[in-house]
Every structure is written in structure tokens, then in C-alpha cells.
Scaffold this motif. Sequence first.
Motif, PDB file in Angstrom:
ATOM      1  N   LYS A   7       0.887  -1.152   0.000  1.00 38.96           N
ATOM      2  CA  LYS A   7       0.000   0.000   0.000  1.00 38.96           C
ATOM      3  C   LYS A   7       0.928   1.206   0.000  1.00 38.96           C
ATOM      4  CE  LYS A   7      -2.425  -1.236   3.764  1.00 38.96           C
ATOM      5  NZ  LYS A   7      -3.432  -1.036   4.810  1.00 38.96           N
ATOM      6  N   HIS A 328      -3.503  -1.580  13.956  1.00 36.16           N
ATOM      7  CA  HIS A 328      -4.698  -0.741  13.783  1.00 36.16           C
ATOM      8  C   HIS A 328      -5.948  -1.585  13.970  1.00 36.16           C
ATOM      9  CE1 HIS A 328      -6.303  -1.750   9.663  1.00 36.16           C
ATOM     10  NE2 HIS A 328      -5.067  -2.104   9.409  1.00 36.16           N
ATOM     11  N   ASP A 354      -7.765  -7.957   8.261  1.00 34.81           N
ATOM     12  CA  ASP A 354      -7.348  -6.542   8.224  1.00 34.81           C
ATOM     13  C   ASP A 354      -8.273  -5.718   9.105  1.00 34.81           C
ATOM     14  OD1 ASP A 354      -6.221  -4.130   7.568  1.00 34.81           O
ATOM     15  OD2 ASP A 354      -7.015  -4.058   5.535  1.00 34.81           O
ATOM     16  N   GLU A 388      -6.125   4.215  10.359  1.00 37.19           N
ATOM     17  CA  GLU A 388      -5.096   3.669   9.461  1.00 37.19           C
ATOM     18  C   GLU A 388      -5.595   3.616   8.030  1.00 37.19           C
ATOM     19  OE1 GLU A 388      -2.723   0.566   7.272  1.00 37.19           O
ATOM     20  OE2 GLU A 388      -4.861   0.664   7.635  1.00 37.19           O
ATOM     21  N   GLU A 389      -6.841   3.164   7.871  1.00 35.64           N
ATOM     22  CA  GLU A 389      -7.364   2.961   6.515  1.00 35.64           C
ATOM     23  C   GLU A 389      -7.552   4.285   5.773  1.00 35.64           C
ATOM     24  OE1 GLU A 389      -7.347   0.124   5.251  1.00 35.64           O
ATOM     25  OE2 GLU A 389      -7.963  -1.443   6.643  1.00 35.64           O
TER      26      GLU A 389
HETATM   27 ZN   LIG Z   1      -4.453  -3.058   7.637  1.00 32.21          ZN
END
Ligand SMILES: [Zn+2]
Length: 628
Positions: A7, A328, A354, A388-389
Motif C-alpha cells: 500500500k 490498527h 485486516d 489507518e485505513e
Molecule cells: Zn491493515
Amino acid sequence: MRLPNWKTPILSSNRVLAALGLSIGLLTLIAHFAEFGWTQTGGPFSAQEFLEPIKFLSSDQLKGRGDGTKELDRAGNYIADHFRKFGLKPGGDNGKYLQHFDLVVGAKLGRKNLAVYRQGEHSEKLNLQETFVPLSFSASASIEAPLVFAGYGITAPEYHYDDYQGLDVSGRIAIVLRHEPQENDEHSLFAGRQLTSHSEIANKATNAKNHGAKAIVLVNDLGNHSGEPDALLRLDEVSGPREMTIPVIQVTADTVNSWLKPSGHTVEELRQAIDKDLSNHSMALDGSSRLALTVQIERIHRKAANVIAELPGSEPSIADQYIVVGAHYDHLGLGEHDSLAPRQRGQIHHGADDNASGTSGVLELADALAHSKERPRHSVVFICFAGEELGLLGSAHYANHATFPLQRTIAMVNMDMIGRVSNNRVYIGGTGTSPDFQKLVEDANSSVKLAVSYSASGYGASDQTSFTVHEVPVLFFFSGLHSDYHKPSDTWDKIDAVNGARVVELVGNVVHGLDALNDKPQFVRVSEPVAPVMGGGGGYGPYFGSIPDFGQVEHGGVKFSDVRDGSPAGKAGFKAGDVLVEFDGKTIDNLYDFTYALRAHKPGDKVTVTVLRGNERVTREVTLEVRK
Ligand SMILES: [Zn+2]
Ligand SMILES: [Zn+2]
């Protein structure tokens, strides 16, 4: 193997991944999957206990733990309750476990967005959404200033190219073309047919501001995109920094042509003149012409909280030094942004791997260390991050408002997606951020026996990046991507809890190893972050619109886990489950082949594409489009 930057750091990274549909990092990752024999070992962490928090956090009642939702608050309270039960000290604000911060979850147009062109006595109002539109990261401001045409708005010393050379932009509004010169020329100085970072809108806005411009007006370089309409960008179509310091709007080409009339030029004619030999055609518009511009963007603010707890160190001389163990706990909510299953927007994106998995890892370690006979000598700080996202916002907030000083933080250990171990493999990043880290991890793994792929860089896709930029050595644990990544189907029943518990055991051993150090580990800067890719594309070739199945490791084609509605692939009738085997006459064996083939083309090209649908070969003609 180097752990890929799967990412893009700092920016809302997942948005980038989603926009691209695929990333080179993923390709690297998938290409390096290897077969390893392994046995299940009964370690100190039970699979059952590892799975328990994951089940709760990824349950329907928490609705995907979107940032700024009450369900995320509920998850935060659940974590805080556990910290309290373990007897850990609160490490947030004002003696609480929570550390609140403000986050921007979106942007919308405010009441007043106005553009009026004046030339002498004559004035003409532009129509919002029809002839002009502000972009989401525009500054809100009210200005009136003369106009200049500044070519593509690019200053590129490496190519001896500067649209601003000899142009006085100070206190004026710069009109610039989108994208970059010679976009369709494979011999272009600007990386041939691939777009460079100079084409990115945020970079153009920054460059304009650096030259003293009061605002920037974008206009489509239509001649480079024959057959495409002069479309205005959607308010939120281009991701970028939260807010630029000058207004950023887009105006239709017809409108700019009417402004250029006194000069006898048109947008297209100026573009052609630049593209012909990269010469400079920047100029001030007619002296009496001005643009009065009011932009009002309302940013949608919400609150979220990091959850922080401390286990004080047992050795007085080093108890004021900290080891941070983090993960996270937020996810995508209903997938409004960044979903990799665009047709399932509005459904709960469960986020079991996630990152309920990493959150569970933090809770397991907090429990184990709080109850261990030998307490760690250093203080251990457990942090579950929000935001975080949306771009590592929670960890960035912590790093800038650290409740335990970063100068005395000897290391940060981060877990993001540790619940889907495949082939006994775990990816560990940051081993280059301190000289002895790789050895330390190898020792920690000697009893756990996971197959480890190392990456030196402390930058990457998750919250460790926020500590790396503050020169804290980091280690990042990740069990790899899979087909359910950022989709509603990332559910707890797919978690490999036995091996997840083994990853937690490895992380626990690493924390012990760090705690055994007598000297603060030295920080080493290994590699810089990957340049963020924003509007205008980043060199991934034209837009096709398929979403490859990232979990697929076999050869023999590229399976589509989905196809975006309205995309070139979608319009051609391709659908989820199809396996791409041929692209423009070239055999496609894997994602590398596909990416390479796609990059060789430009928007507007018609290509023949063949997929396998069951046993049937389906061949269609696809018209590639520009990546927005
Ligand atoms: Zn993540
Ligand atoms: Zn994510």
C-alpha cells in the motif's frame, strides 16, 4: 525477498491500490510465493484465544469498524476493557486509555462556490458542475486576480522543461493543462507514454503555489485524448493531501477558449505548440481580464481514538524507555472508499484479517506480558490505532502527540494482517532500520520456525511508517495478501488461528529480544517512501477496469475477482471469474504479463482480449481509457 510496499505510505494508501486495480508490489509478492512444508506446533498462545477477539471485532454488529462511526468507538471500548482487565495502566489522554483525534472522512461542496470571469465591463458567471468544479483538496478562499496561461504547469529541471520560465504568476491565477506534454509519444522525454509524477494535480497545484499563484485552474488536454468528452472531475475523484493552500478548480475547455479569444489562441493550439518541441508558450491573458473565485469546501470531520495502555518496566534504570507494540483496529466500514469489491459497496466489510487479527495479537501479548512471572525490564506500550485505513492517521497523531516520548522509544513493533498465513510464510519489514534486527528476528524465530521473507525498509503500508519517519526503529509483521483483502468476504471463519497464534508467539519472542537489549538500538535510514500516486495516473498504463484475484498463485492466466461497472472491461462484457489468457495477441500467463501488455498501450487503443469462461473462450474488442 523485499517486502513490497503493497500500500502506498502516508497517503490514503488503499485508495491508491483500489484506483489502480493492481500494484507492482502485489505482483512481486505473488511471484515470490513458495511451497514450504510445515508442522503445527503447540506454542504458548492458543488458537482459540487468538480467534475470540477477531470474532467479535469482525462481527456484523461492528459494521466493519469504519473510522468516525460509533461501532469503531465500541471496538475501542472493548479493547480498553481488556487492557483494564489485564491491569495495565492507561496511556491515553488525561489518565484514560483513549487518545482522541480529529479526522477528515470526506469533503463536500459548501454553500458558496462561485466563479465569475470579467473582462473590462463584461462579466460572465460560470456554472457550478457544468463549466467549473472545485476539487476536494482545494483551499477554501475568495480571490480575484488576473489570469495567466502556464502550459502544463510543470517545472521539470531533469528534462530542462519549465512552463513557468519567464512568466510572472505572482498574485495571478494559473491556467494549466492536465497531464503532461507528448503524452502519446513513446519517445517523450516525460517517460514515453507513461505519466510521470509531474502530471499529478497536487504536484501542479504545489508548483503553481511555489511560483506565487493565487489559484490554479485545470483544463483538459483534450487533444491528447481524442474521442473523450471534456468531462469535469468529480469533487472527490482525485485523492490528494487533505487541503492545498490555494484554490484548485477545473474549468471546461470551451470556457478557457473564450478567455483566450483576445489573444487569438485556443487551448488545443497552444497544447500542440508545446507538444511539438516542448517549447514554452506560457503567457498572460488580456490585461483587463480577471477571474473572481470563491471556493467553499466543507470537510467532514469526525472523532476517532487510539487505545493506549502501559505495562511499566521492572528495571528502574531503563523503565523510562519504551517498546511500542501496535496494530490498527479500524477498517473500511461499509466500503464506501477503498473497497476492492466495488459492487458490494454498502455491505459490511468485516476486516477479520485486516486488522482484527493484529488487534488480537496486541491483546494476546498484553495479556501474556501483564501476567508473566518476569515482567519486561523496559516499559511496554500497547497501542491500537484508528484512522489507518484513511492514511495512517491514528499512528501519525500518536507520533506527533506521543504520550510516551519517541526519543525514549527503543522500537515499534506493528502487526497488520497476521491471520492468513499461507505456506508457513510471514513477511517481516523494517529489519534494516537497526543493525541487529534481522539477527534478533532470526533468533526469535528459531523455536517458532516460520518461513520468513525479510524487507529492510521501515516504510510501508501500515502504521510502522509513522514511527520510521520519527527515526524509531521498527519491525512489521504481515502474513500476506489474499483474495478477500478489502472485501466483505474478509471474515473470521477464514482466519488460520493456529498459525496466527504462531505469529503472535514470534512477535512475543521479538519483544523479549528487544527487552534484553542493554543499549538503545541505533536507527538506520534505509529507504525513502515510494512517491505517492495521485490524480492523472502513475505510470500503470491505460485503464482496463478488472480487479485481479490477488490470492491466485497458479499460472495459466489472470483471474478477475471482479470487473468494474462502466469500465472498458465491463463495457466489453467481461465479468468476475473470467480468466484473462490473451491481450492484444500476447499470451497472458500471470499478472506480470498483463501489466506489461497494458503499459504498452495508450488510452483510446482498441485491443482484442480473450478470456476463459469455464471451458469457453470468449474474445472481445476493448477500447482502453485514460486512468483517472
Ligand atoms: Zn491493515
Ligand atoms: Zn486495510
